[in-house]
Scaffold this motif. Structure first.
Motif, PDB file in Angstrom:
ATOM      1  N   TRP A   1       0.805  -1.288  -0.071  1.00 36.75           N
ATOM      2  CA  TRP A   1       0.009   0.108  -0.208  1.00 36.75           C
ATOM      3  C   TRP A   1       0.749   1.129   0.006  1.00 36.75           C
ATOM      4  N   LEU A   2       1.868   1.145   0.845  1.00 37.47           N
ATOM      5  CA  LEU A   2       2.840   2.593   1.090  1.00 37.47           C
ATOM      6  C   LEU A   2       3.560   2.880  -0.356  1.00 37.47           C
ATOM      7  N   GLU A   3       3.818   1.640  -1.025  1.00 38.38           N
ATOM      8  CA  GLU A   3       4.535   1.813  -2.408  1.00 38.38           C
ATOM      9  C   GLU A   3       3.566   2.436  -3.260  1.00 38.38           C
ATOM     10  N   ARG A   4       2.441   2.240  -3.230  1.00 37.02           N
ATOM     11  CA  ARG A   4       1.349   2.494  -4.351  1.00 37.02           C
ATOM     12  C   ARG A   4       0.903   4.121  -3.722  1.00 37.02           C
ATOM     13  N   ARG A   5       0.702   4.386  -2.471  1.00 38.20           N
ATOM     14  CA  ARG A   5       0.262   5.571  -1.939  1.00 38.20           C
ATOM     15  C   ARG A   5       1.325   6.588  -2.207  1.00 38.20           C
ATOM     16  N   CYS A   6       2.365   6.234  -1.895  1.00 36.23           N
ATOM     17  CA  CYS A   6       3.413   7.234  -1.924  1.00 36.23           C
ATOM     18  C   CYS A   6       4.965   6.948  -2.196  1.00 36.23           C
ATOM     19  N   PRO A   7       4.882   6.759  -3.631  1.00 29.39           N
ATOM     20  CA  PRO A   7       6.193   6.039  -4.212  1.00 29.39           C
ATOM     21  C   PRO A   7       7.466   7.039  -3.968  1.00 29.39           C
ATOM     22  N   GLU A   8       7.164   8.368  -3.364  1.00 26.02           N
ATOM     23  CA  GLU A   8       8.138   9.296  -3.187  1.00 26.02           C
ATOM     24  C   GLU A   8       8.936   8.731  -1.914  1.00 26.02           C
ATOM     25  N   LEU A   9       8.323   8.136  -1.012  1.00 23.55           N
ATOM     26  CA  LEU A   9       8.794   7.971   0.260  1.00 23.55           C
ATOM     27  C   LEU A   9       9.487   6.537  -0.237  1.00 23.55           C
ATOM     28  N   ALA A  10      10.750   6.629   0.210  1.00 22.18           N
ATOM     29  CA  ALA A  10      11.873   5.466  -0.090  1.00 22.18           C
ATOM     30  C   ALA A  10      11.702   4.541   1.118  1.00 22.18           C
ATOM     31  N   VAL A  11      11.422   3.359   0.990  1.00 25.28           N
ATOM     32  CA  VAL A  11      11.234   2.143   2.101  1.00 25.28           C
ATOM     33  C   VAL A  11      11.862   0.942   1.752  1.00 25.28           C
ATOM     34  N   ASN A  12      12.799   0.528   2.403  1.00 23.62           N
ATOM     35  CA  ASN A  12      13.573  -0.688   2.439  1.00 23.62           C
ATOM     36  C   ASN A  12      12.512  -1.913   2.613  1.00 23.62           C
ATOM     37  N   ARG A  13      12.131  -2.457   1.504  1.00 24.81           N
ATOM     38  CA  ARG A  13      10.812  -3.465   1.595  1.00 24.81           C
ATOM     39  C   ARG A  13      11.463  -4.845   2.274  1.00 24.81           C
ATOM     40  N   GLU A  14      12.727  -5.313   1.993  1.00 30.21           N
ATOM     41  CA  GLU A  14      13.205  -6.509   2.483  1.00 30.21           C
ATOM     42  C   GLU A  14      13.487  -6.330   4.014  1.00 30.21           C
ATOM     43  N   ALA A  15      13.839  -5.248   4.283  1.00 30.14           N
ATOM     44  CA  ALA A  15      14.147  -4.975   5.871  1.00 30.14           C
ATOM     45  C   ALA A  15      12.958  -5.031   6.555  1.00 30.14           C
TER      46      ALA A  15
END
Length: 199
Positions: free
Chosen positions: A57-71
């Protein structure tokens, strides 16, 4: 004579309705090495699944926000690993598992960037808390439909900074998501409860 069922294997792989995603292979291997309690494996699988949904959801909602998915997914899959050493905390309160989990992960070769989640999942107010920490902490609450306003507000701040949208917009979007995710809590709790603390 039929051998007894491998309850850890069932907790890790049994089909569920609705489906729960499998844990990362390195986590499955670690849980087997530790001969982890089946209930712990079921719990980690449930929280990991919620974290997966949250990151998607976060990656769709706010692609500007870098998140380390694997972590995030690793953190959700191992946040309570210390309960393999503190079995009483699988069915009751306690925080001894937090530092124990961090040390256990370090002892099995996982770096501090991944081992940290075992210690940070219950403390989201530290000055160095990361977005990934907040997501793991949120998944660890929402899997059982528990809502923590202070924790969610910290996520809203991160979303607002990255997206430029108004805080109320981000709050409503996050609230809607967490409400929908919370609706599946009954099934996740039943799945976890179906497995014993002791193998």
């Amino acid at each position: 004579m039929t051998p007894p069922p491998d309850l850890l294997d069932q907790a890790l792989h049994a089909p569920t309705d609705p489906p729960l995603r499998p844990l990362p292979p390195q986590v499955v291997g670690l849980l087997r090495t530790l001969e982890a309690p089946p209930r712990l494996a079921a719990h980690l699988r449930a929280v990991h699944d919620v974290a997966f949904q949250l990151v998607e959801w976060l990656e769709r909602r706010c692609p500007e926000l870098a998140v380390n998915r694997e972590a995030v997914l690793f953190g959700a899959a191992t946040h309570d690993i210390g309960k393999a050493l503190h079995l009483d905390e699988l069915s009751g309160p306690g925080s001894a598992h937090e530092e124990a989990g961090r040390e256990l992960l370090s002892a099995h070769g996982f770096g501090p960037d991944l081992a940290r989640f075992a210690g940070t999942h219950a403390s989201w107010t530290a000055s160095d808390v990361t977005l990934e920490d907040l997501l793991v902490s949120t998944a660890d609450k929402v899997w059982k439909n528990k809502r923590v306003a202070e924790l969610e507000d910290l996520l809203v701040v991160r979303l607002t900074r990255a997206s430029g949208r108004q805080p109320w917009e981000e709050f409503l979007a996050l609230d809607d998501l967490l409400g929908r995710m919370g609706d599946g809590a009954e099934h996740r709790l039943a799945y976890q409860g179906a497995f014993p603390v002791h193998a």
